[in-house]
Structure formats: C-alpha cells, structure tokens
Design a protein around this motif. Structure first.
Motif, PDB file in Angstrom:
ATOM      1  N   UNK A  43       5.371   7.256 -10.537  1.00 38.27           N
ATOM      2  CA  UNK A  43       6.701   7.231 -11.135  1.00 38.27           C
ATOM      3  C   UNK A  43       7.106   5.871 -11.680  1.00 38.27           C
ATOM      4  N   UNK A  44       6.495   4.784 -11.199  1.00 39.16           N
ATOM      5  CA  UNK A  44       6.783   3.463 -11.744  1.00 39.16           C
ATOM      6  C   UNK A  44       5.466   2.741 -11.981  1.00 39.16           C
ATOM      7  N   UNK A  45       5.491   1.801 -12.922  1.00 38.14           N
ATOM      8  CA  UNK A  45       4.261   1.115 -13.329  1.00 38.14           C
ATOM      9  C   UNK A  45       3.596   0.428 -12.137  1.00 38.14           C
ATOM     10  N   UNK A  46       2.382   0.859 -11.828  1.00 40.73           N
ATOM     11  CA  UNK A  46       1.561   0.260 -10.770  1.00 40.73           C
ATOM     12  C   UNK A  46       2.266   0.236  -9.410  1.00 40.73           C
ATOM     13  N   UNK A  47       3.266   1.087  -9.230  1.00 37.29           N
ATOM     14  CA  UNK A  47       3.997   1.082  -7.977  1.00 37.29           C
ATOM     15  C   UNK A  47       4.979  -0.065  -7.851  1.00 37.29           C
ATOM     16  N   UNK A  48       5.023  -0.969  -8.839  1.00 41.10           N
ATOM     17  CA  UNK A  48       5.919  -2.128  -8.829  1.00 41.10           C
ATOM     18  C   UNK A  48       5.848  -2.830  -7.474  1.00 41.10           C
ATOM     19  N   UNK A  49       4.661  -3.269  -7.113  1.00 39.83           N
ATOM     20  CA  UNK A  49       4.445  -3.847  -5.778  1.00 39.83           C
ATOM     21  C   UNK A  49       3.977  -5.299  -5.809  1.00 39.83           C
ATOM     22  N   UNK A  50       4.194  -6.001  -6.925  1.00 38.30           N
ATOM     23  CA  UNK A  50       3.709  -7.380  -7.039  1.00 38.30           C
ATOM     24  C   UNK A  50       4.322  -8.274  -5.966  1.00 38.30           C
ATOM     25  N   UNK A  58       0.837  -1.207   0.000  1.00 41.63           N
ATOM     26  CA  UNK A  58       0.000   0.000   0.000  1.00 41.63           C
ATOM     27  C   UNK A  58       0.866   1.248   0.000  1.00 41.63           C
ATOM     28  N   UNK A  59       1.934   1.227   0.751  1.00 42.45           N
ATOM     29  CA  UNK A  59       2.840   2.381   0.803  1.00 42.45           C
ATOM     30  C   UNK A  59       3.465   2.627  -0.574  1.00 42.45           C
ATOM     31  N   UNK A  60       3.947   1.572  -1.208  1.00 42.91           N
ATOM     32  CA  UNK A  60       4.585   1.710  -2.513  1.00 42.91           C
ATOM     33  C   UNK A  60       3.597   2.230  -3.543  1.00 42.91           C
ATOM     34  N   UNK A  61       2.380   1.684  -3.547  1.00 45.67           N
ATOM     35  CA  UNK A  61       1.384   2.137  -4.518  1.00 45.67           C
ATOM     36  C   UNK A  61       1.059   3.611  -4.316  1.00 45.67           C
ATOM     37  N   UNK A  62       1.032   4.058  -3.076  1.00 45.84           N
ATOM     38  CA  UNK A  62       0.704   5.451  -2.783  1.00 45.84           C
ATOM     39  C   UNK A  62       1.850   6.387  -3.134  1.00 45.84           C
ATOM     40  N   UNK A  63       3.062   6.033  -2.734  1.00 43.17           N
ATOM     41  CA  UNK A  63       4.206   6.939  -2.870  1.00 43.17           C
ATOM     42  C   UNK A  63       4.797   6.921  -4.277  1.00 43.17           C
ATOM     43  N   UNK A  64       4.818   5.751  -4.921  1.00 44.33           N
ATOM     44  CA  UNK A  64       5.538   5.631  -6.188  1.00 44.33           C
ATOM     45  C   UNK A  64       4.638   5.368  -7.392  1.00 44.33           C
ATOM     46  N   UNK A  65       3.342   5.335  -7.201  1.00 43.03           N
ATOM     47  CA  UNK A  65       2.446   4.975  -8.317  1.00 43.03           C
ATOM     48  C   UNK A  65       2.604   5.917  -9.499  1.00 43.03           C
TER      49      UNK A  65
END
Length: 203
Positions: free
Chosen positions: A143-150, A134-141
């Motif tokens: 700048x990178x594809x889908x937050x790259x959180x798979x 959730x943090x990655x999707x919020x902070x980096x969504x």
C-alpha cells in the motif's frame, strides 16, 4: 523547565551502560507498552501518524544535538532526513511535513551529560527499529512505497550492531565518571518525554 525524573541509583562501580539499562528499565518498558506500535502501524494512517510524531521529535532533537554535540562525528546517526523520505513515500508534501507539530524543546535535556543520556535512548531505539521495519515492509508493502521503513531501518541490519557497539564504547571511554548520574537523568527525562509525545491519541 520540567523537573528531571528521579531514578534509582545502583552501586558506584557499575559500568555506565549497565546503569543506564537498569535505571531506565521502568520508563523503557512503559514507553514500549504505551507506544502500541503493532496496532497503530497496521494501517497507513496509523503508520503516517507515528512517523509524524517521530518527525516532530527529531526536528527539535537533532538541531539541539548539533548545537551541543555530546560526541564528535555524530552525523551518520541523524535520522530526520529518513523520516522525511518515509513521509513523502506515504504521500505527505514537504509543506505538510514542515507544518507538523514539534515536541517542546524544554521537555528535552540541553546540557552535555543529559544529551549523552538522550543519545543512549535514541541509539538503543535503532535496535528495535529493525523489528519494526520488517513488520512495516510485510504489512504495508502493498500500500505504500517500499513499506516506507527507511527511518526504522536506519543503519540497516549490517551496520546497526557495529554502530551500537561503537556508541557503547564511547560511553565507556569518553564520559567522566562524575557525569554518570546526569547522563542517567538525561536518559530518563528523554524516555519520559518520548512516552508523553508518542502515546496514541486514542485509547
């Protein structure tokens, strides 16, 4: 071979999952503190760097699990392909991914009970991974594809709970009582290896 980290024993009748939680708490808390993931993952470079270190762990750990499977049917719990998808989403080519540093195999358990303990560490990390995702999707969504959180989403919010409960059930039904000390030693060894491997290079 690195020495097994000693652990504090609890009463003999304590369930394995409770012993694992109690007797690895110090190393678990140390890993969480030293990982410093919020600061590191507030930038694309920091996120990429931590994913790369996780890749270097799983690239060694998953073949080890395949060669000495603690339990049958662990295929759905593998995560190396998710790390590779995230690294590609951030822009790293396949050649660059395969050239990343890898953890020393000797730093990980390689016996059945020790790998059960290692699986406890990795399966437990999927619970915290939902928060990180959730943090990655919020902070980096942006700048990178889908937050790259798979990798951090792993089993998804729908399945992470049932997968964790199923793993706990296997711990209680498939691990002989006489192996409990070795399982805990393997978990402690894995926490210590991860703490050394994932710690940031900068202070």
């Amino acid at each position: 071979m690195e020495p097994v980290v000693p652990y504090r024993a609890t009463s003999p009748g304590t369930a394995l999952i409770d012993r694992l939680r109690d007797e690895t708490r110090d190393l678990h808390e140390g890993l969480e503190r030293d990982l410093d993931w919020r600061r590191r993952m507030s930038s694309v470079d920091g996120h990429r760097g931590l994913l790369a270190r996780w890749w270097g762990f799983h690239a060694v750990f998953e073949p080890l699990i395949e060669a000495h499977p603690p339990f049958p049917g662990l295929g759905p719990r593998r995560k190396l392909h998710l790390l590779e998808a995230d690294l590609r989403a951030i822009g790293m080519p396949d050649g660059g991914i395969q050239a990343l540093p890898r953890i020393r195999r000797q730093s990980l358990p390689n016996d059945w009970a020790g790998l059960v303990g290692a699986m406890y560490v990795l399966e437990g990390s999927t619970l915290g991974g939902q928060v990180i995702a959730r943090y990655v999707r919020t902070v980096l969504a942006g700048t990178v594809a889908h937050g790259a959180s798979a990798y951090y989403e792993a089993y998804s919010r729908t399945h992470v709970g049932p997968m964790w409960r199923a793993f706990q059930e296997r711990l209680s039904t498939e691990v002989p009582h006489g192996s409990h000390d070795e399982v805990i030693a393997g978990a402690r060894r894995t926490f210590a290896a991860l703490r050394a491997w994932l710690a940031p290079d900068d202070p």
